[in-house]
Scaffold this active site. Structure first.
Site, PDB file in Angstrom:
ATOM      1  N   GLU A  32     -56.078  14.262   7.221  1.00 28.80           N
ATOM      2  CA  GLU A  32     -56.685  15.435   7.833  1.00 28.80           C
ATOM      3  C   GLU A  32     -57.387  16.286   6.763  1.00 28.80           C
ATOM      4  OE1 GLU A  32     -56.870  15.393  10.917  1.00 28.80           O
ATOM      5  OE2 GLU A  32     -54.994  15.650  12.008  1.00 28.80           O
ATOM      6  N   ASP A  53     -52.250   3.597  10.155  1.00 28.58           N
ATOM      7  CA  ASP A  53     -51.367   4.725  10.455  1.00 28.58           C
ATOM      8  C   ASP A  53     -50.485   4.457  11.672  1.00 28.58           C
ATOM      9  OD1 ASP A  53     -53.526   4.768  12.210  1.00 28.58           O
ATOM     10  OD2 ASP A  53     -54.375   6.608  11.417  1.00 28.58           O
ATOM     11  N   HIS A  87     -61.553  13.277   9.792  1.00 24.39           N
ATOM     12  CA  HIS A  87     -60.422  12.526   9.224  1.00 24.39           C
ATOM     13  C   HIS A  87     -60.675  11.024   9.262  1.00 24.39           C
ATOM     14  CE1 HIS A  87     -58.117  12.456  13.345  1.00 24.39           C
ATOM     15  NE2 HIS A  87     -58.709  11.294  13.173  1.00 24.39           N
ATOM     16  N   ASN A 125     -62.852  15.985  13.203  1.00 25.78           N
ATOM     17  CA  ASN A 125     -62.769  16.875  12.039  1.00 25.78           C
ATOM     18  C   ASN A 125     -63.028  16.123  10.734  1.00 25.78           C
ATOM     19  OD1 ASN A 125     -60.465  15.371  11.783  1.00 25.78           O
ATOM     20  ND2 ASN A 125     -59.025  17.080  11.929  1.00 25.78           N
TER      21      ASN A 125
HETATM   22  C1  F6R Z   1     -56.519   5.584  14.104  1.00 31.04           C
HETATM   23  C2  F6R Z   1     -57.258   6.282  13.062  1.00 31.04           C
HETATM   24  C3  F6R Z   1     -58.028   7.517  13.371  1.00 31.04           C
HETATM   25  C4  F6R Z   1     -59.105   7.295  14.428  1.00 31.04           C
HETATM   26  C5  F6R Z   1     -59.849   8.598  14.716  1.00 31.04           C
HETATM   27  C6  F6R Z   1     -60.893   8.406  15.778  1.00 31.04           C
HETATM   28  O1  F6R Z   1     -55.865   4.467  13.561  1.00 31.04           O
HETATM   29  O2  F6R Z   1     -57.213   5.867  11.969  1.00 31.04           O
HETATM   30  O3  F6R Z   1     -58.628   7.986  12.190  1.00 31.04           O
HETATM   31  O4  F6R Z   1     -60.004   6.322  13.963  1.00 31.04           O
HETATM   32  O5  F6R Z   1     -58.940   9.561  15.140  1.00 31.04           O
HETATM   33  O6  F6R Z   1     -60.256   8.140  16.983  1.00 31.04           O
HETATM   34  P1  F6R Z   1     -61.067   7.656  18.268  1.00 31.04           P
HETATM   35  O7  F6R Z   1     -61.624   6.323  17.918  1.00 31.04           O
HETATM   36  O8  F6R Z   1     -60.047   7.556  19.362  1.00 31.04           O
HETATM   37  O9  F6R Z   1     -62.117   8.668  18.512  1.00 31.04           O
END
Ligand code: F6R
Length: 243
Positions: free
Chosen positions: A143, A67, A138, A136
């Site tokens: 989301e 992403d 994701h 959440n």
């Molecule tokens: C980022 C991504 C997101 C993160 C998720 C957890 O490329 O794909 O799904 O893996 O938001 O983020 P952290 O690791 O910062 O808690």
């Protein structure tokens, strides 16, 4: 789903890096699916360390990132391209022309998504996909929703994601409101998936992903249907799951 329980973030990072590093050794032309955020920082540190020791060679590796924030330039220090350059790509012998991240500066949404889908179809399928998990549930920026998306799409970020990611920005209002992300269909087409999670803040999401109903309200729950998914998580993240 296989679960590897680790004591802490450091051990989680090393175990997950072993799984990614082994893929690089076994198949030097592998396609790696990569994630950003705080969870994979230690994984990348281990991969860089093993590259410096001569254990890993990235010269024929291709990478596809999950992403990118819409509106952020590759040079922006919170863009996911910048993150990947500074945590991995600039530090190993990878050919940058074979590292792909959605184009955050492409304002035409459908063009941005079809460009990235074309890249995914050209270089995929991913041999091993590294994933973090949002509070959440994701994965990528898929989301909670009433349906699973198949291909790359542009997603409005949820309030909880904007709040969670505001820790990386000077002000909450600086967090972009939209992102381009691989869809669930693309993530599920990876041959292997490694999901990492650390800390009590992830415990509820991880429990829902591993034990809850398979629902787009917890996008990570779809991984229960993946034929080769390994969860590497520390005790705090696994706190709400049975031993
Ligand atoms: C980022 C991504 C997101 C993160 C998720 C957890 O490329 O794909 O799904 O893996 O938001 O983020 P952290 O690791 O910062 O808690």
């Amino acid at each position: 789903m296989r679960i590897i329980r680790t004591a802490n973030f450091g051990e989680m990072s090393e175990r997950a890096a072993v799984l990614i590093g082994a893929q690089v050794v076994i198949k030097p032309t592998s396609v790696l699916g990569l994630a950003t955020g705080s969870s994979p920082v230690g994984v990348y540190e281990n991969l860089v360390k093993w590259y410096q020791k001569g254990i890993l060679d990235f010269s024929q590796i291709t990478t596809l990132n999950l992403d990118e924030y819409k509106g952020l330039a590759p040079e922006h220090d919170q863009s996911y391209r910048y993150f990947m350059n500074t945590h991995l790509f600039n530090l190993v012998n990878i050919n940058k022309d074979r590292t792909f991240v959605p184009d955050g500066l492409q304002a035409n949404t459908s063009h941005a998504c079809s460009l990235y889908n074309a890249t995914v179809h050209k270089y995929g399928p991913v041999d091993v996909q590294l994933l973090g998990i949002g509070v959440n549930g994701h994965i990528g920026f898929n989301e909670p929703s009433d349906h699973f998306e198949k291909d790359t799409f542009c997603v409005p970020l949820s309030e909880s994601t904007i709040l969670a990611n505001s820790r990386f920005f000077d002000r909450e209002e600086d967090v972009p409101k939209e992102a381009y992300t691989m869809g669930i269909g693309t993530i599920m087409s990876a041959k292997r998936v490694v999901l990492i999670a650390s800390g009590t803040v992830k415990a509820a999401a991880l429990k829902a992903a591993v034990k809850g109903p398979i629902t787009p309200q917890c996008p990570a729950s779809i991984l229960q249907l993946h034929p080769d998914c390994t969860v590497v998580a520390d005790e705090d993240a696994l706190a709400l799951l049975d031993q």
